[in-house]
Structures are given as C-alpha cells and as structure tokens.
Design an enzyme around this catalytic site. Structure first.
Site, PDB file in Angstrom:
ATOM      1  N   GLU A 146      63.097  58.539  49.566  1.00 56.56           N
ATOM      2  CA  GLU A 146      63.520  57.877  48.259  1.00 56.56           C
ATOM      3  C   GLU A 146      62.345  57.610  47.293  1.00 56.56           C
ATOM      4  O   GLU A 146      62.226  56.366  46.928  1.00 56.56           O
ATOM      5  CB  GLU A 146      64.438  56.525  48.625  1.00 56.56           C
ATOM      6  CG  GLU A 146      65.502  57.261  49.552  1.00 56.56           C
ATOM      7  CD  GLU A 146      66.432  56.003  49.590  1.00 56.56           C
ATOM      8  OE1 GLU A 146      66.217  54.912  50.214  1.00 56.56           O
ATOM      9  OE2 GLU A 146      67.619  56.254  49.687  1.00 56.56           O
ATOM     10  N   GLU A 156      69.656  61.205  57.297  1.00 56.51           N
ATOM     11  CA  GLU A 156      70.057  60.025  57.555  1.00 56.51           C
ATOM     12  C   GLU A 156      71.676  60.097  57.472  1.00 56.51           C
ATOM     13  O   GLU A 156      72.038  60.529  56.527  1.00 56.51           O
ATOM     14  CB  GLU A 156      69.679  58.666  56.504  1.00 56.51           C
ATOM     15  CG  GLU A 156      68.300  58.380  56.580  1.00 56.51           C
ATOM     16  CD  GLU A 156      67.929  57.356  55.690  1.00 56.51           C
ATOM     17  OE1 GLU A 156      68.753  56.607  55.026  1.00 56.51           O
ATOM     18  OE2 GLU A 156      66.761  57.479  55.165  1.00 56.51           O
TER      19      GLU A 156
HETATM   20  C1  GAL Z   1      68.751  54.857  52.886  1.00 56.79           C
HETATM   21  C2  GAL Z   1      67.308  54.573  52.999  1.00 56.79           C
HETATM   22  C3  GAL Z   1      67.018  53.795  54.316  1.00 56.79           C
HETATM   23  C4  GAL Z   1      67.803  52.689  54.276  1.00 56.79           C
HETATM   24  C5  GAL Z   1      69.298  53.151  54.239  1.00 56.79           C
HETATM   25  C6  GAL Z   1      70.300  52.027  54.434  1.00 56.79           C
HETATM   26  O1  GAL Z   1      68.956  55.253  51.514  1.00 56.79           O
HETATM   27  O2  GAL Z   1      66.531  55.762  53.040  1.00 56.79           O
HETATM   28  O3  GAL Z   1      65.737  53.137  54.295  1.00 56.79           O
HETATM   29  O4  GAL Z   1      67.923  51.878  53.128  1.00 56.79           O
HETATM   30  O5  GAL Z   1      69.597  53.855  53.281  1.00 56.79           O
HETATM   31  O6  GAL Z   1      70.298  51.156  55.245  1.00 56.79           O
END
Ligand code: GAL
Length: 957
Positions: A418, A488
């Site tokens: 990010e 993620e």
């Molecule tokens: C993503 C980010 C993570 C964490 C997650 C939400 O956008 O890369 O570091 O913030 O969301 O828990």
C-alpha cells in the site's frame, strides 16, 4: 551559568537512509568466527524531543547511574509500566502531520547505553562488525565515544565496522533511538507504532579472509532430476556438500542428482562455505522458480498458495520475538495445512526464514515499505514517486534482498505494501530483477502490474475472483498474461472469516488463480492488566483504529481461533468425499508435489454420533492430482436404527518435524441414511389450574403463556423469539465499505430492541397456542409469531411459526428462540463441533457427540461479539433439559445476555449473571468478511421469510 550546545538532529528528518553503515550482505551465523550477543539489560533514558540531550552520554566514563533499564531486544513503550510512554495504533493514518520529511518536535527519543566487556579470549586480529537487526525508527550509534553513523529502515539490518574501536576489557556502546523520523513516512503499516531496539544487537568477529557476502544459487531441473549449485562469494573459498559429494570452488557450478526443495518436501542439504578465515554453514534447497505459461511454477509445477499474512507479534513483547515464538508460528501453520506465508509488511527476523526453509513454507518476503497515509491526500507527495526518496527505497530493497537471498523458501520479493505507485517502486523492481533474476517480484498496489510478475489484489470479492480466473477481468495486456494471487483476503477480524470454502473452490477451479493469503495470522492485542488485551484507543491515543488491529487467525496468545480451524479444513491436502449409502470413498491428492505415502487412512462408523466401529483404510499412494475410489467395509448392523454415518480421516503415518504420528490432516464425513426426526404423538391436553396451565410435564403461566418449568427443571425465562445477535466486526463492516453494512442497518431498524405483543393464549384440545407479534418501536415491520406447545405426557414439543409482515429489506441476524435456565454448566450435544460454526464458516464442523461446559463454549474474541454457535445440532443436553430439533438447529449458551455481549468492549466487561441464556436457532445470517472485504454471499443470507421449526424438550434428571 553554563551553556550546552544542542546536538544536530538533522539526520532524523533527512530522506537519506543514513550514513556510516556497511553495505548490506547475506545474514548468517558463522560456525567458527566469534560473536558476542549484546542483548540483555541496557541503561535507558527517555527524552521528549530528538535534541533534548547532548551526546556526552556516549563518552566513556559517563555516569548513567540514575538511568532506568530496558531489555534489548524490546520496545520501550512496552516496558516501564507506562513510565516510557505508550503504544499507538493506527491503520493507515500517520499519527503526526503529513509534512514530509518532517516529524513533530515532540519526538520520544530513547538513549540506550550498554557497557560490555570484550571477552578476554576475543581474537586480537581481524576486524569486527556491530550488527543491529532491527531498530524503530532511526538510530545514531557510538562506540567508545566515536560516532559510527545513523540509520533508518526499522526492520532491516545495519552493520558498522568497529574493529579499530574495540578495546580489551570494557567498551561503551551508545545508541540514540528516535521514535519518529523521515523513515516513519515509509513505515505506515497497519500496526502498533513501537519504538526501540527490538531485534538483536551482535558483535561479530571478522577474521582475516572471512566470508563477506555470498549468494547460493541452487536450481532444480525437473526434467532430469538434477540440481545445479553455484555459490558466489566475495571472498574465494570452497563449497562442500558431503551428502552430494560436492567439493567445488566458489563461483563454479556443479550439477548432480538431488532431491528438490518444495514447501511440501523441504529437503535441505547441509553444506559449508569455507574460506581462509571462516566456515559458514549452508542449508541448501534446490528449486527453480519461473513464470511460465502465465503461471508461477516451481520445479516445473504450478503452485497453489494456501497462505497467511504474518506480522511479528507477541502480546507482551510486541515485535521483539524469540526463537520459540517464531517456531510456534511455523508449527501452527504446518499443523493447520498452510503452505505459504507473506511476511507482511516487512522482512521478519531472519530466524523465521530459517524455519520456513526447514519446515517447508513458500515465502513472499516483503520490503519494509508502506506509505498508505498519503491516500488521504490522493497520494500527493508520495515518497515512492519522488526521486529524493529513491535512494532510501533502493536501500531498503537491497537490505532485504541481500540479507535474505539464500533462503530457498522465498519465491517472491515484494516491494512493500500500500504505497501507491511511482518511479521509486519501479526503481526497486528493476534493481531486484537485476540482482536476483531467479525469483519473482510481487507488489499489490499497481493493478497494471507494471513492475511485477504476478497480478495481486486484496479483498477482491468471489465474483471478481471468478472473473479473473476466467480471464474476463480486462486490464493491461501485461496483466492479462499474469497469474493471480490474493495477497490478502478473508479478513479474520473477530468472528470469521466467512466464505473461505467458496474462495478455495474458485482457486482450485481456475488455473490462473494461484491461491491467496488470509489477512492475517495473529491478533495484535497487547496484554493489559485490567482489559485482558488492549487494542487501539486503550492507551488514550488521539487517533486510532480500535480493534482493527485484532484480525488474526490466532488469538494474541496464539490459541487457534475458529477461523484457523476452518481454514485448515478448507485447504486440506487431501480431499475425502464419499457415497455413504454405497460405502464408497473418493480420495484426491490435492498437493502439488508430494504423493500420499506420508499418510495413513482410517475409517469409523458412527451411530447417533457415537463411534461403533473403526479400522484402517488402504489408500494407494496417489501422486499429486490423482484420485482413487476406495470401498468401505459393510456398515455395522445396529438394532437401534439411529442415524448412521461414516468418518474417514487422513493422518500422519509417522512422526514429522512439525507433528506427531496420528496428527489428522484431513477428513470427510458422509451419511449412510437420513436422520430419523423426533416423532411425536400429541396425546396430552392443556389443563388450566389456578393461574397456571399444565401440559404433560410442563407448567405455564395462564395469562402470558410463559413456560415456567418442565418436570423438575425451572425455566428462568420462557422461550421466545429472538432475532438479535451482538454484531460481529464483519457484520458492522468497515466504514469505507460502499456495500450495504447490515450490522448498522439492523441497529437502525431496531432489531436489538424488539417488542413482544401478546395476542392470545389458547388452551385447545391438544395444544397450548400462544400468539404474538414481535416488532421494533417506530417501525411497521414485524414478525407474527405463534408458539404451539404439545405433549405426549413425557416430552414437550414447541413448534414456532414465524410470518414476516411489512417490507423487510434486511436479512435477520438470527431466527430462533432464546430462553433462560437458572442453572447449567455441563453441555453435551450431538451435532457439529467441537468448535463454533456459522453458515459460511462451517466446513470444519464435524458431526459427532461433543461435551463442553457453558464457559468453554465461548470463543474469546478480543472485542466481544456474537460467537460460540454450534451447527447442525440434533440434540443438546444442559441444565437438566434435553432439546431435540426438528430440523437440526444452531445452539448457543452463555452466562450473559446478547445485550451485555453487545455492550462489552473487552472480555473483562463480561460478568456471569445468575442465568444461562440459551439460543436455539433455526437460522443464522452468514459472517462474510466485510470488516475489510466483501460481506456474506447471498446464499448465506437469512432472509425474513415464513418458516416453521420445532424443538422437543424433555428432562434428563
Ligand atoms: C490491508 C492492509 C493490511 C491491513 C488490512 C486490514 O489493506 O494491507 O495491512 O491493514 O488491510 O486489516
């Protein structure tokens, strides 16, 4: 009157990575060169600003007698019982004005002092290096009064040449650490801000002729079965691998037959790199990573990543992790069928990567880089698109790659997380591709994949993932040719994630989808004397993101949460399906590399959930991707005519490094026939008697129709319709979500304050019928609810029929009855267990006979919320009652009400009352992942529709 000069602190706000440090190189522990750990107790002084104190403390003879102590590795804000400040949690907001590269004048600065004795037998020849493995966020270092330099890059190593400064006997090492620096702008990861020297400090002897830097290249040719090894070394030497009869000069390739390294078969060959000055142990894994045919392939085979994002976390020590904690993470991952880890969002302690090599996990090693806070200003002034910062970015890339390049487990280098897009990222990718063409580059933030070898996204919905799988997602030409991973997905915050099985189905269906990494491994709860575990806001932070920091598959103490158990089931390496009626099991090896020879199979047959027979099942050692059909024995004859089912398990046939023989890796269950439903002749009639009505074993209040007792069991609160649950983090959703967030709508509609209007109590010939209407204040919608009670003299049946009235535009959180028992502790049930399950998180719910206590039914989510439901329950016994369901139901029991659960912020807010509250639910709404991703899929919605369901009550006393 005396004057003190304020020391220059310009380096703190300088965009450069620092000065004075040695160039980065491979991280290793020498076999014979001496080293001295400088971990332990250090003297410590905290100042409010970077320049508050001069640097005289670095001089020899300085009297630090009135200083405090801190433990290194450690974060000062987690030591000193609050005397040294507190942790701050923000997700992406910078906790200081966005004014790059400047930071506030209030800049907690910790002076660290360590006086150490050089061992008397420390070699007097050669050089020495002082290594810092991690300091947050900026440090300036002196040895014996001489300044060595300063550096930034918190989760990266920095070394200084100190040979000439070392003295026999006592030496003084002084380190000034600033919490905020220009580097903080590059470290805006979603986690606690925790200053300190949080990784090891080590003095390393560098004998003349010792290894400086080296690069192990160990590839595998799957067409020949041969591996090629070449170790490039700055200092010439020999490379020895006894098991392969290798003895070659550095820089020279050698090709021999080898067993390859994969995460499933992590074969490592022990070797040595020997130079004139030292011997360095090597752990060599032969494998080749390529992008070919639009797929990530290792050793010629496409890999399916079943991964997780891992932050370093310990509830008391923060990111200062000891080896045993790291090993615990790896063992837990292996035992739960995971095969991959993304080191979100920085290179981990190097020992963690050794463990990944040894136990077998694919690794995305991520650089210590995130500038997420710039999103608040549409990425204006983003350091990754500003050439002044590029040296710092390249320094970070080099420090990661050089440190970690000799780990076979690493298949991807990740540029960071990010950070938007920009020239600096491109420069990093170019440098990495050039330095290590034998691995691939990952970065999520650029959906055009300009610099990357994989299309990576976070939190894409099932629909979108399917489109990507079908290559219908468009995008740049480059992107269309790349494989896809979700770096993620499935936000494991609180109860959930839901929808895992549905994602896995897609990953397995489309080749282009090479799996994903759950967000995230562990809840970053901070152990707290009054609150149990603290989260954002608990330290009075002016800006914070609450419990968004508790979103892991394991609780802060590493107890697996139901999410991890669910994930383990969903990513099983073996798929076991069956046709119970015909006694046939289909077994599929879902691994990418290993056959099934490491596993043994067992069958068992249950009648009403109790195992009546079991035995071993012979399954061929199927190759990856192969399936077989195996015949089960004849089902045992059972006169009771109960519900019969098969359970087949795959277990480790022998002890492995990560689990013992007998550890269950996969299972499947299949019914032999349908479940006989509790049948019931309604023989008794309700008898009114002085304000009461008796019906079979039960007594009711004649005016309200409330159930008072069944047999000898007092009912504290009569069963009545309940639609409310304490919203989960996933129900509430994240505030930036544009999709409907039902947790909020439920509350707006008033589902947490439903009123019950009694319409009539009718004692008929064979039933007591109680008619009601259940609805929230101020609204027209309602649920017409009829309770019909019947009895055969011994048992009592409650049939509930619900008819929605009005325009219901939201699904219901739950639909069932809630009642109270004055006493209940032990619980036994036949149904899904042993842990909790919800409609879209019930893959791991195994049908059987389970026992627990009311307290142990609770799942300890750090922020209290709906939890603990058991799925597919046929019957449950507690508090002297037995309840059978027609059809199966969801069961929950707790010592507080849903309203109390809803109001609690921490588990310590929950106090057991004098009633056990029991929910018997006909339906529950799905969980989804909306705390950061998509909500539940439509098939897991609990829509308001006319339904009827029944429970049969009897007593067990
Ligand atoms: C993503 C980010 C993570 C964490 C997650 C939400 O956008 O890369 O570091 O913030 O969301 O828990």
């Amino acid at each position: 009157m005396s004057f003190r000069t304020t020391p220059s602190v310009d380096y703190v706000e300088d965009v450069s990575p620092g000065s004075g440090a040695l160039p980065p190189r491979a991280w290793y522990a020498s076999s014979d060169a001496r080293s001295l750990s400088l971990n332990g107790s250090w003297r410590f002084r905290l100042s409010a600003t970077a320049g508050a104190e001069d640097d005289s403390f670095a001089e020899e003879g300085y009297d630090a007698g009135n200083w405090a102590d801190v433990t290194v590795p450690g974060h000062w804000v987690l030591q000193g019982d609050g005397a040294f400040g507190s942790p701050i949690y923000t997700n992406h907001l910078y906790p200081f004005p966005v004014d790059p590269p400047y930071v506030p004048t209030e800049n907690p600065t910790g002076d660290h002092l360590r006086v150490f004795d050089l061992p008397s037998d420390w070699p007097s020849d050669g050089a020495a290096v002082l290594r810092f493995d991690g300091v947050e966020s900026c440090a300036r270092v002196w040895l014996n009064g001489t300044e060595l330099g300063e550096f930034k890059g918190s989760r990266l190593p920095h070394e200084f040449a100190v040979g000439e400064l070392l003295k026999p006997g006592s030496n003084v090492l002084a380190v000034r650490v600033h919490q905020w620096s220009a580097g903080s702008y590059l470290e805006d990861q979603d986690q606690w801000w925790l200053p300190g020297i949080f990784r090891d400090v080590t003095l390393l002897h560098r004998p003349a002729g010792s290894v400086a830097d080296f690069f192990v290249h160990a590839s595998y040719d799957h067409t020949t079965g041969e591996g090629t090894l070449r170790v490039d070394s700055d200092v010439d030497g020999r490379v020895l691998v006894p098991a392969l009869d290798i003895d070659v000069a550095t820089g020279e390739p050698v090709t021999v037959a080898v067993r390859p390294w994969t995460a499933e078969t992590p074969k490592l060959y022990d070797g040595v790199l020997a130079t004139d000055g030292e011997r360095v142990p090597l752990r060599i894994g032969f494998r080749t990573v390529v992008l070919e045919d639009g797929l990530v392939k290792v050793n010629g085979t496409a890999v399916l990543f079943k991964g997780v994002n891992r932050h370093e976390w310990h509830p008391e020590r923060g990111r200062a992790l000891d080896l045993e904690t790291m090993r615990e993470d790896v063992l837990l991952m292996k035992r739960h069928n995971l095969n991959a880890v993304r080191t979100s969002h920085y290179p981990p302690h190097p020992a963690f990567l050794d463990l990944c090599d040894e136990y077998g996990l694919w690794v995305i090693d991520e650089c210590d880089l995130e500038t997420h806070g710039f999103t608040e200003q549409d990425w204006r002034d983003n350091p990754v698109d500003d050439d002044r910062w590029t040296p710092a970015l390249l320094d970070r890339a080099a420090r990661m790659v050089e440190r970690d390049k000799n780990h076979p487990s690493i298949v991807f280098w990740s540029l960071g997380n990010e950070a938007g897009t920009g020239r600096g990222l491109t420069a990093m990718a170019e440098w990495i591709h050039d330095r290590d063409p034998e691995r691939l580059v990952h970065y999520e933030g650029d959906w055009n994949c300009r610099d990357t070898d994989v299309y990576s996204r976070m939190y894409a919905s099932h629909d979108e993932v399917e489109k990507i799988g079908q290559q219908l997602d468009g995008g740049t030409r480059k992107r269309r040719e790349l494989p896809f991973i979700q770096c993620e997905y499935a936000h494991a915050m609180g109860n959930g994630p839901g929808g895992l099985a549905d994602y896995q189905e897609l990953f397995e269906k489309y080749d282009r989808l090479q799996g994903g990494f759950i967000w995230e491994w562990i809840d970053h709860g901070v152990k707290h004397a009054e609150l149990g575990y603290a989260y954002g806001g608990d330290f009075g932070e002016e800006l914070h993101d609450g419990n968004f920091v508790c979103d892991g598959l394991v609780f802060p103490d590493r107890t697996p949460s139901p999410g991890l158990i669910e994930y383990k089931k969903v990513i099983e390496p073996v798929h076991i399906e069956g046709d119970g009626a015909n006694g046939i099991v289909h077994v599929t090896n879902k691994q990418d590399f290993a056959d099934l020879s490491a596993l043994a199979f067992e069958w068992s047959c249950q009648v009403d959930g109790e195992t009546v027979e079991s035995g071993s099942l012979s399954v061929p050692a199927l190759a990856p991707g192969e399936s077989a059909e195996v015949k089960l024995p004849e089902p045992p004859v059972d006169g009771r005519g109960g519900e019969r089912q098969w359970t087949v398990r795959a277990l480790l046939a022998d002890d492995t490094s990560w689990a013992a023989k007998g550890h269950v890796v996969a299972w499947g269950q299949f019914a032999v026939g349908a479940r006989p439903l509790p049948s019931f002749p309604a023989t008794d009639r309700p008898v009114p008697d002085e304000g009461r009505i008796t019906l079979g074993p039960a007594a009711f209040d004649a005016r309200s129709g409330a159930l008072l007792s069944i047999g000898g069991v007092e009912v504290g609160a009569t069963p009545r319709l309940d639609v409310w649950r304490a919203p989960t983090d996933n129900d509430d959703g994240a505030e930036w979500q544009t999709d409907t967030r039902y947790g909020m709508l439920w509350r707006t509609l008033g589902l947490h304050r439903m009123r019950h209007r009694l319409v009539s109590v009718e004692a008929g010939d064979d039933a007591l019928t109680v008619r009601t209407r259940v609805a929230p204040a101020a609204r027209e919608v309602g649920l017409d609810t009829v309770y019909r009670w019947t009895s055969d003299g011994e048992r009592l049946r409650l049939s509930v029929s619900v008819t929605p009235e009005g325009d219901w535009t939201v699904p219901l959180p739950r639909l069932g009855v809630r009642f109270g028992l004055p006493e209940a502790d032990r619980v036994e049930w036949f149904g899904g267990g042993p842990g909790e399950a919800y409609p879209d998180s019930k893959a791991a719910s195994m049908v059987g006979r389970w026992q627990s206590t009311v307290d142990r039914l609770q799942t300890p989510y750090v922020r209290p919320q709906e939890n603990g439901a058991r799925a597919d329950v046929r019957w449950v016994e507690l508090g002297g009652l037995r309840v059978e369901g027609d059809p199966e139901f969801w069961f929950t029991a707790r010592r507080w009400t849903t309203e109390q659960l809803d109001a609690a912020r921490h588990r310590t807010d929950l106090a057991a009352g004098d009633t056990v509250w029991v929910n018997l639910d006909h339906g529950l709404h799905g969980i989804g992942s909306q705390s950061c991703g998509p909500g539940p899929l439509p098939q897991y919605f609990l829509n308001a529709e006319p339904v009827e369901f029944s429970f049969v009550f009897s007593t067990t006393r």
